[in-house]
Design a protein around this motif. Structure first.
Motif, PDB file in Angstrom:
ATOM      1  N   THR A 196       0.857  -1.185   0.000  1.00 43.97           N
ATOM      2  CA  THR A 196       0.000   0.000   0.000  1.00 43.97           C
ATOM      3  C   THR A 196       0.896   1.239   0.000  1.00 43.97           C
ATOM      4  O   THR A 196       2.082   1.149   0.342  1.00 43.97           O
ATOM      5  N   PRO A 197       0.364   2.412  -0.361  1.00 42.26           N
ATOM      6  CA  PRO A 197       1.181   3.642  -0.350  1.00 42.26           C
ATOM      7  C   PRO A 197       1.843   3.905   0.999  1.00 42.26           C
ATOM      8  O   PRO A 197       3.004   4.301   1.057  1.00 42.26           O
ATOM      9  N   ARG A 228       5.897   3.977   1.712  1.00 44.71           N
ATOM     10  CA  ARG A 228       6.565   5.120   2.347  1.00 44.71           C
ATOM     11  C   ARG A 228       7.354   4.676   3.584  1.00 44.71           C
ATOM     12  O   ARG A 228       8.476   5.129   3.814  1.00 44.71           O
ATOM     13  N   ARG A 267       8.763   6.822  -6.678  1.00 40.79           N
ATOM     14  CA  ARG A 267       9.338   5.612  -6.087  1.00 40.79           C
ATOM     15  C   ARG A 267      10.605   5.180  -6.820  1.00 40.79           C
ATOM     16  O   ARG A 267      11.598   4.800  -6.197  1.00 40.79           O
TER      17      ARG A 267
END
Length: 207
Positions: free
Chosen positions: A21-22, A26, A57
């Protein structure tokens, strides 16, 4: 051989992140990036890491693999932090080569990126203060007499729209003009109400 191993490691990391997931992306990238940044700029490691995590990314993965690229990006981020107080929002602070007019394929870190990073973990009150400090001097140049009131009105907008106003002089000028119009209409209405009340009072005394 070591470099090839690093490439394989980075490639494996990229594949692992493909299904993340984002927030997970991160977190994973931040955990790898922070110690490297800390070696270069210990005092500002957290803020610089946050700024670098706003990059694509693919570029972050490249920074993890290339010490030279990372060093250059960290230096660039430090320039942004140092000049944050005196550089107009939306003005990109690039490398020395970019400032001298030379061509560069790298995107400079913008003040928008810095501001988003600062707002990421801010409370609503802190966010209002940060945006207000950026917005007020710009509004003051357009409407010095009503800068405080207009800034307060604009801070009621959403974060995204405020960021747009900070970057677009045209949009800001238009929105400030609208706010001034609202203030003038409000003042006129109050004046009319006061005048009407006085008229009624005078009429009452005449009777």
């Amino acid at each position: 051989m070591a470099r090839r191993g690093g490439s394989i490691s980075t490639m494996a990391l990229g594949l692992a992140l493909a299904t993340a997931t984002p927030d997970q992306v991160r977190t994973v990238l931040g955990e790898r990036l922070h110690p490297l940044v800390q070696n270069l700029e210990p005092a500002a490691a957290a803020r610089v890491t946050g700024m670098l995590l706003e990059l694509d990314r693919t570029e972050v993965l490249h920074l993890l693999e290339s010490p030279e690229a990372l060093k250059s990006r960290v230096a660039e981020a430090m320039e942004v932090l140092i000049s944050a107080a005196c550089t107009p929002l939306g003005t990109a602070v690039g490398t020395g080569k970019a400032r001298r007019g030379g061509s560069t394929s790298r995107r400079p870190i913008s003040m928008r990126t810095l501001l988003r990073s600062a707002l990421a973990n801010a409370t609503p009150d802190q966010e209002r203060t940060i945006l207000g400090e950026r917005l007020y001097p710009l509004v003051e140049k357009l409407e010095p007499a009503a800068a405080a009131k207009v800034t307060g009105m604009l801070l009621e907008l959403g974060r995204t729209e405020i960021l747009h106003l900070l970057e677009s002089p045209v949009a800001l000028t238009s929105m400030v003009a609208q706010a001034i119009g609202v203030l003038r209409n409000s003042a006129q209405q109050r004046q009319d109400q006061t005048g009407g009340a006085k008229s009624r009072s005078i009429g009452h005394h005449c009777h």
